[in-house]
Design a protein around this motif. Structure first.
Motif, mmCIF file in Angstrom:
data_model
loop_
_atom_site.group_PDB
_atom_site.id
_atom_site.type_symbol
_atom_site.label_atom_id
_atom_site.label_comp_id
_atom_site.label_asym_id
_atom_site.label_seq_id
_atom_site.Cartn_x
_atom_site.Cartn_y
_atom_site.Cartn_z
ATOM 1 N N ASP A 136 29.701 36.402 36.795
ATOM 2 C CA ASP A 136 28.582 35.904 35.998
ATOM 3 C C ASP A 136 28.094 36.971 35.020
ATOM 4 N N GLY A 137 28.167 36.668 33.750
ATOM 5 C CA GLY A 137 27.817 37.624 32.701
ATOM 6 C C GLY A 137 26.313 37.840 32.571
ATOM 7 N N ARG A 138 25.520 37.097 33.339
ATOM 8 C CA ARG A 138 24.071 37.335 33.303
ATOM 9 C C ARG A 138 23.671 38.328 34.381
ATOM 10 N N HIS A 139 24.423 38.326 35.489
ATOM 11 C CA HIS A 139 24.010 39.165 36.626
ATOM 12 C C HIS A 139 24.968 40.311 36.920
ATOM 13 N N GLY A 140 26.206 40.239 36.416
ATOM 14 C CA GLY A 140 27.176 41.294 36.709
ATOM 15 C C GLY A 140 27.771 41.139 38.098
ATOM 16 N N PRO A 141 28.643 42.089 38.486
ATOM 17 C CA PRO A 141 29.353 41.984 39.765
ATOM 18 C C PRO A 141 28.411 42.052 40.964
ATOM 19 N N LYS A 142 28.651 41.186 41.951
ATOM 20 C CA LYS A 142 27.899 41.178 43.217
ATOM 21 C C LYS A 142 28.840 41.661 44.322
ATOM 22 N N SER A 143 28.273 41.858 45.525
ATOM 23 C CA SER A 143 29.115 42.406 46.608
ATOM 24 C C SER A 143 30.288 41.483 46.930
ATOM 25 N N ALA A 144 30.076 40.156 46.847
ATOM 26 C CA ALA A 144 31.189 39.238 47.144
ATOM 27 C C ALA A 144 32.323 39.427 46.120
ATOM 28 N N ASP A 145 31.971 39.786 44.878
ATOM 29 C CA ASP A 145 33.009 40.014 43.852
ATOM 30 C C ASP A 145 33.804 41.284 44.168
ATOM 31 N N THR A 146 33.102 42.332 44.579
ATOM 32 C CA THR A 146 33.835 43.567 44.881
ATOM 33 C C THR A 146 34.694 43.392 46.135
ATOM 34 N N GLU A 147 34.180 42.588 47.093
ATOM 35 C CA GLU A 147 34.993 42.292 48.290
ATOM 36 C C GLU A 147 36.265 41.550 47.876
ATOM 37 N N THR A 148 36.111 40.620 46.954
ATOM 38 C CA THR A 148 37.281 39.859 46.481
ATOM 39 C C THR A 148 38.272 40.788 45.792
ATOM 40 N N MET A 149 37.772 41.739 45.014
ATOM 41 C CA MET A 149 38.669 42.674 44.332
ATOM 42 C C MET A 149 39.465 43.491 45.351
ATOM 43 N N THR A 150 38.795 43.903 46.413
ATOM 44 C CA THR A 150 39.480 44.658 47.463
ATOM 45 C C THR A 150 40.571 43.807 48.101
ATOM 46 N N LEU A 151 40.223 42.528 48.324
ATOM 47 C CA LEU A 151 41.196 41.599 48.916
ATOM 48 C C LEU A 151 42.410 41.415 47.972
ATOM 49 N N LEU A 152 42.126 41.336 46.682
ATOM 50 C CA LEU A 152 43.213 41.183 45.701
ATOM 51 C C LEU A 152 44.071 42.450 45.638
ATOM 52 N N ASP A 153 43.424 43.606 45.707
ATOM 53 C CA ASP A 153 44.168 44.872 45.733
ATOM 54 C C ASP A 153 45.139 44.877 46.911
ATOM 55 N N ARG A 154 44.597 44.444 48.082
ATOM 56 C CA ARG A 154 45.415 44.469 49.307
ATOM 57 C C ARG A 154 46.556 43.479 49.224
ATOM 58 N N ALA A 155 46.317 42.332 48.584
ATOM 59 C CA ALA A 155 47.370 41.317 48.469
ATOM 60 C C ALA A 155 48.353 41.690 47.350
ATOM 61 N N ALA A 156 48.068 42.804 46.642
ATOM 62 C CA ALA A 156 48.902 43.281 45.530
ATOM 63 C C ALA A 156 49.087 42.202 44.473
ATOM 64 N N VAL A 157 47.992 41.501 44.161
ATOM 65 C CA VAL A 157 48.018 40.463 43.127
ATOM 66 C C VAL A 157 47.385 41.052 41.867
ATOM 67 N N SER A 158 48.008 40.803 40.727
ATOM 68 C CA SER A 158 47.428 41.277 39.486
ATOM 69 C C SER A 158 46.239 40.382 39.125
ATOM 70 N N TYR A 159 45.130 40.992 38.718
ATOM 71 C CA TYR A 159 43.962 40.174 38.373
ATOM 72 C C TYR A 159 43.207 40.766 37.197
ATOM 73 N N GLN A 160 42.394 39.930 36.595
ATOM 74 C CA GLN A 160 41.677 40.326 35.384
ATOM 75 C C GLN A 160 40.252 39.778 35.457
ATOM 76 N N ILE A 161 39.305 40.580 35.065
ATOM 77 C CA ILE A 161 37.903 40.128 35.104
ATOM 78 C C ILE A 161 37.568 39.334 33.841
ATOM 79 N N VAL A 162 36.985 38.163 34.068
ATOM 80 C CA VAL A 162 36.505 37.324 32.972
ATOM 81 C C VAL A 162 35.019 37.114 33.215
ATOM 82 N N LEU A 163 34.197 37.554 32.275
ATOM 83 C CA LEU A 163 32.750 37.367 32.411
ATOM 84 C C LEU A 163 32.382 36.008 31.819
ATOM 85 N N THR A 164 31.396 35.344 32.426
ATOM 86 C CA THR A 164 31.001 33.997 31.969
ATOM 87 C C THR A 164 29.564 34.012 31.421
#
Ligand code: GDP
Length: 229
Positions: A136-164
């Motif tokens: 969310d481009g109004r509030h920025g990253p929340k803890s659930a977003d950083t947890e998801t990034m960690t999960l994506l890192d572990r799954a070795a999936v390439s990902y990109q941040i898109v702000l809304t």
């Protein structure tokens, strides 16, 4: 000596053409067993509930109600795959709408369904090219977003941040949120360095996101840069 033609592809135009193609729901799956095999390369869209994911999918494809906006949280969670470009050779790409996470009932934690279903998909799906992680481009990253990034890192999936919801942030807020996103990326090795700021309401950044996806298909060799379709 003859000069090699090496003009950079016009990804914006390629993206426009790609997303102007026919688009339809091809599968919905509440578990891995319900997912068909490879149909086309997949780009998945993930984010917290209410981040604007359905609105962005609709804006990208130019549909009013391709993805249902504000799906009732708490309903059976599933992944929905929309194919773009259904021609005899198969679809060009599938856009996979993942369940929203971090709904009010458990705002700080990823829900069990999300970690189960989505984690299996992220780990096992060979067709998956990239996850677009919506923040969310109004509030920025929340803890659930950083947890998801960690999960994506572990799954070795390439990902990109898109702000809304860019239309709702002023210039100062935009800069602050962008800086926060860049800082997060610096600490997450699988994150793509480019951040795209979008608004489904004003249309800002939507063409850039289409171009980014077209560029990815060309770079991965699944679409030719001179494809005029
Ligand atoms: P989802 O739960 O992530 O699929 O989010 P939705 O697409 O249903 O949107 C959640 C809420 O945010 C709705 O009230 C939308 O109208 C609103 N919304 C979505 N995109 C935008 C946007 O670009 N700008 C603004 N201002 N509101 C948006």
């Amino acid at each position: 000596m003859e000069k090699l033609a090496c003009a950079a592809p016009d990804y914006f135009e390629l993206g426009r053409k790609l997303f102007a193609r026919e688009c339809a729901l091809v599968w919905a799956a509440a578990d891995l067993a319900q997912m068909p095999g490879f149909l086309a390369p997949e780009i998945a869209f993930a984010g917290r509930s209410n981040v604007g994911k359905s609105s962005l999918l609709n804006a990208l494809t130019g549909r009013k109600a391709l993805a249902r906006t504000s799906r009732t949280p708490g309903r059976t969670q599933a992944l929905y795959s929309y194919a773009l470009g259904n021609h005899p050779g198969g679809a060009d790409i599938c856009l996979v709408d993942m369940p929203g996470y971090g709904y009010a009932a458990a705002p700080k934690e990823l829900s069990a369904t999300w970690t189960g279903l989505s984690q299996n998909y992220l780990r096992d799906r060979a067709a998956l090219l990239r996850v677009m992680l919506l923040i969310d481009g109004r509030h920025g990253p929340k803890s659930a977003d950083t947890e998801t990034m960690t999960l994506l890192d572990r799954a070795a999936v390439s990902y990109q941040i898109v702000l809304t919801k860019k239309d709702e942030a002023n210039a100062l807020e935009r800069d602050t949120i962008l800086a926060a996103a860049q800082e997060l990326i610096a600490n997450h090795p699988a994150a793509h360095p480019r951040v795209i700021f979008t608004s489904s309401r004003s249309g800002e950044g939507v063409g850039d996101l289409r171009a980014e996806i077209a560029r990815l298909l060309v770079e991965r060799g699944t679409r030719r840069a001179d494809d005029q379709r």
